[in-house]
Write a protein that holds these residues in place. Structure first.
Motif, mmCIF file in Angstrom:
data_model
loop_
_atom_site.group_PDB
_atom_site.id
_atom_site.type_symbol
_atom_site.label_atom_id
_atom_site.label_comp_id
_atom_site.label_asym_id
_atom_site.label_seq_id
_atom_site.Cartn_x
_atom_site.Cartn_y
_atom_site.Cartn_z
ATOM 1 N N PRO A 79 43.585 55.644 58.746
ATOM 2 C CA PRO A 79 43.136 56.945 59.197
ATOM 3 C C PRO A 79 44.305 57.764 60.004
ATOM 4 N N THR A 80 44.075 59.146 60.377
ATOM 5 C CA THR A 80 44.865 59.849 60.740
ATOM 6 C C THR A 80 44.311 60.821 61.612
ATOM 7 N N ASP A 81 44.940 61.419 62.699
ATOM 8 C CA ASP A 81 44.417 62.454 63.459
ATOM 9 C C ASP A 81 44.898 63.950 63.192
ATOM 10 N N PHE A 82 45.794 63.922 61.971
ATOM 11 C CA PHE A 82 46.210 64.976 61.447
ATOM 12 C C PHE A 82 47.190 65.813 62.206
ATOM 13 N N SER A 83 47.823 65.118 63.352
ATOM 14 C CA SER A 83 48.734 65.972 64.024
ATOM 15 C C SER A 83 50.104 65.953 63.472
ATOM 16 N N LEU A 84 50.936 66.737 63.745
ATOM 17 C CA LEU A 84 52.155 66.950 62.867
ATOM 18 C C LEU A 84 52.946 65.408 62.926
ATOM 19 N N ASN A 85 53.275 64.995 64.105
ATOM 20 C CA ASN A 85 53.909 63.858 64.324
ATOM 21 C C ASN A 85 53.109 62.650 63.519
ATOM 22 N N GLN A 86 51.882 62.405 63.658
ATOM 23 C CA GLN A 86 51.321 61.427 62.764
ATOM 24 C C GLN A 86 51.606 61.484 61.332
ATOM 25 N N LEU A 87 51.250 62.734 60.725
ATOM 26 C CA LEU A 87 51.460 63.231 59.371
ATOM 27 C C LEU A 87 53.083 62.813 58.977
ATOM 28 N N ALA A 88 53.790 63.323 59.731
ATOM 29 C CA ALA A 88 55.072 62.980 59.321
ATOM 30 C C ALA A 88 55.474 61.133 59.409
ATOM 31 N N ASP A 89 54.791 60.587 60.528
ATOM 32 C CA ASP A 89 55.055 59.139 60.375
ATOM 33 C C ASP A 89 54.411 58.498 59.021
ATOM 34 N N LYS A 90 53.467 59.057 58.536
ATOM 35 C CA LYS A 90 52.593 58.506 57.387
ATOM 36 C C LYS A 90 53.513 58.759 56.073
ATOM 37 N N VAL A 91 54.115 60.060 56.121
ATOM 38 C CA VAL A 91 55.007 60.404 55.039
ATOM 39 C C VAL A 91 56.109 59.418 55.101
ATOM 40 N N GLU A 92 56.710 59.185 56.145
ATOM 41 C CA GLU A 92 57.748 58.392 56.238
ATOM 42 C C GLU A 92 57.406 56.883 55.766
ATOM 43 N N LEU A 93 56.402 56.374 56.264
ATOM 44 C CA LEU A 93 55.993 55.031 55.850
ATOM 45 C C LEU A 93 55.703 55.076 54.212
ATOM 46 N N PHE A 94 55.088 56.035 53.867
ATOM 47 C CA PHE A 94 54.810 56.036 52.189
ATOM 48 C C PHE A 94 55.987 55.879 51.519
ATOM 49 N N PHE A 95 57.157 56.368 51.938
ATOM 50 C CA PHE A 95 58.303 56.493 50.961
ATOM 51 C C PHE A 95 59.046 54.960 51.376
ATOM 52 N N GLN A 96 58.752 54.485 52.536
ATOM 53 C CA GLN A 96 59.368 53.032 52.767
ATOM 54 C C GLN A 96 58.548 52.052 51.826
ATOM 55 N N LYS A 97 57.414 52.373 51.630
ATOM 56 C CA LYS A 97 56.471 51.542 50.557
ATOM 57 C C LYS A 97 56.886 51.759 49.256
ATOM 58 N N VAL A 98 57.286 52.886 48.870
ATOM 59 C CA VAL A 98 57.561 53.174 47.404
ATOM 60 C C VAL A 98 58.768 52.478 47.225
ATOM 61 N N ASP A 99 59.782 52.600 48.255
ATOM 62 C CA ASP A 99 61.068 51.874 48.097
ATOM 63 C C ASP A 99 61.085 50.359 47.857
ATOM 64 N N ALA A 100 60.051 49.952 48.636
ATOM 65 C CA ALA A 100 59.904 48.371 48.637
ATOM 66 C C ALA A 100 59.604 47.958 47.110
ATOM 67 N N TYR A 101 58.788 48.856 46.349
ATOM 68 C CA TYR A 101 58.315 48.305 45.266
ATOM 69 C C TYR A 101 58.121 49.454 44.186
ATOM 70 N N PRO A 102 59.221 50.168 43.749
ATOM 71 C CA PRO A 102 59.121 51.275 43.104
ATOM 72 C C PRO A 102 58.418 50.960 41.640
ATOM 73 N N GLN A 103 58.734 49.764 41.108
ATOM 74 C CA GLN A 103 58.385 49.297 39.822
ATOM 75 C C GLN A 103 56.756 49.373 39.534
ATOM 76 N N ALA A 104 56.225 49.216 40.596
ATOM 77 C CA ALA A 104 54.522 49.351 40.306
ATOM 78 C C ALA A 104 54.163 50.805 40.312
ATOM 79 N N TRP A 105 54.777 51.732 41.050
ATOM 80 C CA TRP A 105 54.352 53.253 40.781
ATOM 81 C C TRP A 105 54.874 53.692 39.472
ATOM 82 N N ILE A 106 56.263 53.360 38.948
ATOM 83 C CA ILE A 106 56.686 53.769 37.551
ATOM 84 C C ILE A 106 55.718 53.237 36.537
ATOM 85 N N PHE A 107 55.370 52.103 36.569
ATOM 86 C CA PHE A 107 54.556 51.318 35.481
ATOM 87 C C PHE A 107 53.366 52.157 35.534
#
Length: 217
Positions: A79-107
């Motif tokens: 969940p998020t409270d939609f504040s700018l800081n929290q949304l920015a943290d979510k975006v950063e975390l998302f791309f960290q997770k993509v970097d950890a296993y890009p093959q899943a997203w590609i497939f």
């Protein structure tokens, strides 16, 4: 688990991983041969059938693993409270997770429009399940309580999931064009664009009159 069983599981996963490597190199699943996969992991072709009935079964196993990974990522964003800081943290975390296993997203993204009918059908089922999981997560966000209509919340989930898939693929593509150490500004700009998209999306959602939902049902 016995040593023999452990080795069998390792060989099975090696076949899956080898297929993902080929997929991440731009190969369609339908163009990958059983012989290529076994050769990549040092097995004779006949050994493939100790682990999978056929290539279709291997493909569905890959799909299960990819969908499970993506489901886990979406769950961790939470969940998020939609504040700018929290949304920015979510975006950063998302791309960290993509970097950890890009093959899943590609497939999942590539095969969704690929040449294998059985995989396309399987992916559409998994996307349906992912949308439902995302819908459940949206229902837990207090700020979205006025939009408790399943119609609107599902529509929002149906926007967010393809957006996440597109972000992941664009991010992966960007990394093939720009070396991570050479131009951090390009990566920061891309993340800022994603953050702006989220802000605009949720700004519209939160300002939407909830009375519209009764007309849609």
């Amino acid at each position: 688990m016995s040593l023999r069983e452990e080795r069998k599981q390792q060989s099975r996963q090696a076949l899956l991983d080898a297929t993902l490597v080929l997929s991440s190199q731009g190969r369609a699943f339908s163009s990958i041969s059983l012989r290529e996969i076994t050769q990549a992991v040092g097995l004779v072709p006949a050994a493939f059938y100790r682990h999978f009935k056929n290539m279709d079964q291997l493909g569905l196993e890959l799909l299960d693993q990819a969908a499970l990974h993506i489901k886990g990522v979406l769950h961790q964003l939470g969940p998020t409270d939609f504040s700018l800081n929290q949304l920015a943290d979510k975006v950063e975390l998302f791309f960290q997770k993509v970097d950890a296993y890009p093959q899943a997203w590609i497939f999942l993204s590539a095969e969704r429009w690929g040449g294998s009918m059985f995989l396309r059908q399987g992916i559409e089922r998994e996307i349906h399940y992912l949308v439902e999981d995302l819908l459940h997560g949206l229902q837990q966000i207090p700020a979205l309580q006025p939009l408790q209509s399943p119609v609107e919340l599902r529509a929002l989930a149906q926007i967010l999931l393809p957006l996440a898939l597109n972000w992941a693929m664009d991010w992966i593509h960007l990394q093939t064009q720009i070396h991570p150490a050479s131009d951090q500004a390009a990566f920061a700009h891309f993340k800022a664009q994603c953050l702006t998209q989220l802000q605009l999306l949720f700004c519209g959602v939160l300002s939407s009159p909830s009375t519209r939902t009764t007309d849609l049902q």
